[in-house]
Motif scaffolding. Sequence first.
Motif, PDB file in Angstrom:
ATOM      1  N   LYS A  35     -89.441   3.055 -19.674  1.00 45.55           N
ATOM      2  CA  LYS A  35     -90.712   3.449 -19.052  1.00 45.55           C
ATOM      3  C   LYS A  35     -90.468   4.063 -17.687  1.00 45.55           C
ATOM      4  O   LYS A  35     -91.118   5.050 -17.305  1.00 45.55           O
ATOM      5  N   HIS A  36     -89.521   3.526 -16.939  1.00 47.08           N
ATOM      6  CA  HIS A  36     -89.213   4.097 -15.637  1.00 47.08           C
ATOM      7  C   HIS A  36     -88.651   5.504 -15.796  1.00 47.08           C
ATOM      8  O   HIS A  36     -88.938   6.394 -14.984  1.00 47.08           O
ATOM      9  N   PHE A  37     -87.840   5.721 -16.824  1.00 49.23           N
ATOM     10  CA  PHE A  37     -87.308   7.055 -17.097  1.00 49.23           C
ATOM     11  C   PHE A  37     -88.451   8.040 -17.367  1.00 49.23           C
ATOM     12  O   PHE A  37     -88.452   9.167 -16.860  1.00 49.23           O
ATOM     13  N   ILE A  38     -89.429   7.602 -18.141  1.00 56.75           N
ATOM     14  CA  ILE A  38     -90.585   8.458 -18.433  1.00 56.75           C
ATOM     15  C   ILE A  38     -91.334   8.796 -17.145  1.00 56.75           C
ATOM     16  O   ILE A  38     -91.755   9.939 -16.933  1.00 56.75           O
ATOM     17  N   GLN A  39     -91.506   7.813 -16.284  1.00 57.70           N
ATOM     18  CA  GLN A  39     -92.194   8.051 -15.020  1.00 57.70           C
ATOM     19  C   GLN A  39     -91.442   9.062 -14.166  1.00 57.70           C
ATOM     20  O   GLN A  39     -92.052   9.922 -13.515  1.00 57.70           O
ATOM     21  N   GLU A  40     -90.119   8.967 -14.154  1.00 55.53           N
ATOM     22  CA  GLU A  40     -89.314   9.883 -13.362  1.00 55.53           C
ATOM     23  C   GLU A  40     -89.383  11.305 -13.937  1.00 55.53           C
ATOM     24  O   GLU A  40     -89.404  12.286 -13.180  1.00 55.53           O
ATOM     25  N   CYS A  41     -89.432  11.410 -15.256  1.00 58.28           N
ATOM     26  CA  CYS A  41     -89.605  12.732 -15.882  1.00 58.28           C
ATOM     27  C   CYS A  41     -90.956  13.330 -15.518  1.00 58.28           C
ATOM     28  O   CYS A  41     -91.068  14.534 -15.247  1.00 58.28           O
ATOM     29  N   TRP A  42     -91.987  12.498 -15.492  1.00 61.78           N
ATOM     30  CA  TRP A  42     -93.317  12.972 -15.078  1.00 61.78           C
ATOM     31  C   TRP A  42     -93.275  13.510 -13.655  1.00 61.78           C
ATOM     32  O   TRP A  42     -93.868  14.533 -13.345  1.00 61.78           O
ATOM     33  N   ARG A  43     -92.537  12.839 -12.791  1.00 69.00           N
ATOM     34  CA  ARG A  43     -92.447  13.263 -11.391  1.00 69.00           C
ATOM     35  C   ARG A  43     -91.833  14.654 -11.262  1.00 69.00           C
ATOM     36  O   ARG A  43     -92.329  15.485 -10.488  1.00 69.00           O
ATOM     37  N   VAL A  44     -90.762  14.919 -11.993  1.00 70.96           N
ATOM     38  CA  VAL A  44     -90.031  16.170 -11.775  1.00 70.96           C
ATOM     39  C   VAL A  44     -90.579  17.339 -12.601  1.00 70.96           C
ATOM     40  O   VAL A  44     -90.282  18.498 -12.293  1.00 70.96           O
ATOM     41  N   LEU A  45     -91.375  17.061 -13.621  1.00 72.64           N
ATOM     42  CA  LEU A  45     -91.922  18.141 -14.433  1.00 72.64           C
ATOM     43  C   LEU A  45     -93.064  18.850 -13.721  1.00 72.64           C
ATOM     44  O   LEU A  45     -93.884  18.222 -13.048  1.00 72.64           O
ATOM     45  N   ARG A  46     -93.107  20.146 -13.894  1.00 73.56           N
ATOM     46  CA  ARG A  46     -94.233  20.925 -13.398  1.00 73.56           C
ATOM     47  C   ARG A  46     -95.427  20.771 -14.340  1.00 73.56           C
ATOM     48  O   ARG A  46     -95.286  20.343 -15.492  1.00 73.56           O
ATOM     49  N   GLU A  47     -96.586  21.137 -13.848  1.00 75.82           N
ATOM     50  CA  GLU A  47     -97.778  21.156 -14.690  1.00 75.82           C
ATOM     51  C   GLU A  47     -97.517  22.041 -15.908  1.00 75.82           C
ATOM     52  O   GLU A  47     -97.058  23.169 -15.792  1.00 75.82           O
ATOM     53  N   GLY A  48     -97.787  21.494 -17.096  1.00 78.26           N
ATOM     54  CA  GLY A  48     -97.547  22.236 -18.321  1.00 78.26           C
ATOM     55  C   GLY A  48     -96.128  22.136 -18.838  1.00 78.26           C
ATOM     56  O   GLY A  48     -95.787  22.767 -19.843  1.00 78.26           O
ATOM     57  N   GLY A  49     -95.288  21.334 -18.165  1.00 78.49           N
ATOM     58  CA  GLY A  49     -93.904  21.167 -18.601  1.00 78.49           C
ATOM     59  C   GLY A  49     -93.805  20.237 -19.795  1.00 78.49           C
ATOM     60  O   GLY A  49     -94.771  19.589 -20.208  1.00 78.49           O
ATOM     61  N   LEU A  50     -92.600  20.167 -20.352  1.00 76.12           N
ATOM     62  CA  LEU A  50     -92.375  19.426 -21.595  1.00 76.12           C
ATOM     63  C   LEU A  50     -91.176  18.498 -21.449  1.00 76.12           C
ATOM     64  O   LEU A  50     -90.149  18.884 -20.885  1.00 76.12           O
ATOM     65  N   ILE A  51     -91.321  17.279 -21.944  1.00 74.38           N
ATOM     66  CA  ILE A  51     -90.188  16.383 -22.108  1.00 74.38           C
ATOM     67  C   ILE A  51     -89.862  16.334 -23.589  1.00 74.38           C
ATOM     68  O   ILE A  51     -90.757  16.198 -24.432  1.00 74.38           O
ATOM     69  N   ARG A 104     -83.733   7.388  -9.541  1.00 75.93           N
ATOM     70  CA  ARG A 104     -84.333   8.692  -9.277  1.00 75.93           C
ATOM     71  C   ARG A 104     -83.349   9.805  -9.597  1.00 75.93           C
ATOM     72  O   ARG A 104     -82.140   9.682  -9.400  1.00 75.93           O
ATOM     73  N   PHE A 105     -83.909  10.913 -10.122  1.00 77.20           N
ATOM     74  CA  PHE A 105     -83.122  12.121 -10.257  1.00 77.20           C
ATOM     75  C   PHE A 105     -83.034  12.801  -8.895  1.00 77.20           C
ATOM     76  O   PHE A 105     -83.996  12.775  -8.124  1.00 77.20           O
ATOM     77  N   ASP A 106     -81.911  13.398  -8.635  1.00 77.20           N
ATOM     78  CA  ASP A 106     -81.695  14.032  -7.331  1.00 77.20           C
ATOM     79  C   ASP A 106     -82.272  15.444  -7.314  1.00 77.20           C
ATOM     80  O   ASP A 106     -81.585  16.411  -7.004  1.00 77.20           O
ATOM     81  N   ILE A 107     -83.548  15.562  -7.662  1.00 74.47           N
ATOM     82  CA  ILE A 107     -84.247  16.847  -7.629  1.00 74.47           C
ATOM     83  C   ILE A 107     -85.676  16.600  -7.146  1.00 74.47           C
ATOM     84  O   ILE A 107     -86.207  15.495  -7.289  1.00 74.47           O
ATOM     85  N   PRO A 108     -86.335  17.626  -6.590  1.00 80.02           N
ATOM     86  CA  PRO A 108     -87.676  17.431  -6.024  1.00 80.02           C
ATOM     87  C   PRO A 108     -88.752  17.230  -7.089  1.00 80.02           C
ATOM     88  O   PRO A 108     -88.549  17.484  -8.284  1.00 80.02           O
ATOM     89  N   ASP A 109     -89.929  16.806  -6.632  1.00 83.61           N
ATOM     90  CA  ASP A 109     -91.099  16.722  -7.501  1.00 83.61           C
ATOM     91  C   ASP A 109     -91.444  18.113  -8.042  1.00 83.61           C
ATOM     92  O   ASP A 109     -91.226  19.130  -7.380  1.00 83.61           O
ATOM     93  N   ASN A 110     -92.003  18.141  -9.256  1.00 84.26           N
ATOM     94  CA  ASN A 110     -92.569  19.376  -9.819  1.00 84.26           C
ATOM     95  C   ASN A 110     -91.575  20.539  -9.758  1.00 84.26           C
ATOM     96  O   ASN A 110     -91.903  21.626  -9.290  1.00 84.26           O
TER      97      ASN A 110
END
Length: 265
Positions: free
Chosen positions: A118-134, A94-100
Amino acid sequence: MTQPIRWLQDEIADRMLQKLDIVKLDVKDILIVPDFAGKHLEMLAKRFPKARTLSITEAGVSGFQMWRAKAVSNWRSLFASNSSPLAGYTSSGRFDIPDNSVDLVFSNLLLQDLADPKHFIQECWRVLREGGLITFSYLGPDTGKELRSLDVPELKLKNLLSPWDMHDMGDALLGERFSDPVMDMEYLTLDYEKSELLLDDVAALNLMDSDPLAISQLSVLPQKLTLEVVYGHAWALGKRLAKARDNIAYIDPNQIGRKTRSDSA
């Protein structure tokens, strides 16, 4: 990655940002993973001068190095930034930052060293806000292909932890609910005058377990090294939708607004 290959990280970061020239994105918070004391910080600061940077720092980078790099690149956001070590992510997942909490995840040459992208992608989805970009880059499976056919017992090569090509990554992004993934790939060929320099880069790229100084048959080594560099980006859209099953997205009833009609007088 280690210091000898820093120039490559900077070059690929520059190419990643060039690919985003046509993308319109309002960025307040950026997660950089891995973050390193290179030129990418200056590039990101110029592109997003008001953004706060959150760092997952690569191994071997000290807090002072990151503080100095950020002070040089964008002193205005220096004291609004924070960082944590990459080792923390690899151990906890997990990244040490909140959801969204971020609008952009910028990942340069990391995924090939992760056992589970795949787990990295899932973690990026968790921390990105709606409309965010990876946006990301990584080394593809053809990297170092010149070395695979060599018969040098001392050259203990190792495969990339995640030898995904760009089609594998595109499918994984769609499977984790990211939208409109854009993938492309290029080959970079590095030419060497000395085999010792080639081996230094091979070691820095984590492509072998052996000590470069212990390899005696340097004369049989190629004078070039191919890198397959995969690039991609995708959007975090529809985060309020439940994960699709059988190509159908399910919506929580509480997320459906009710239209009311007032009686006319």
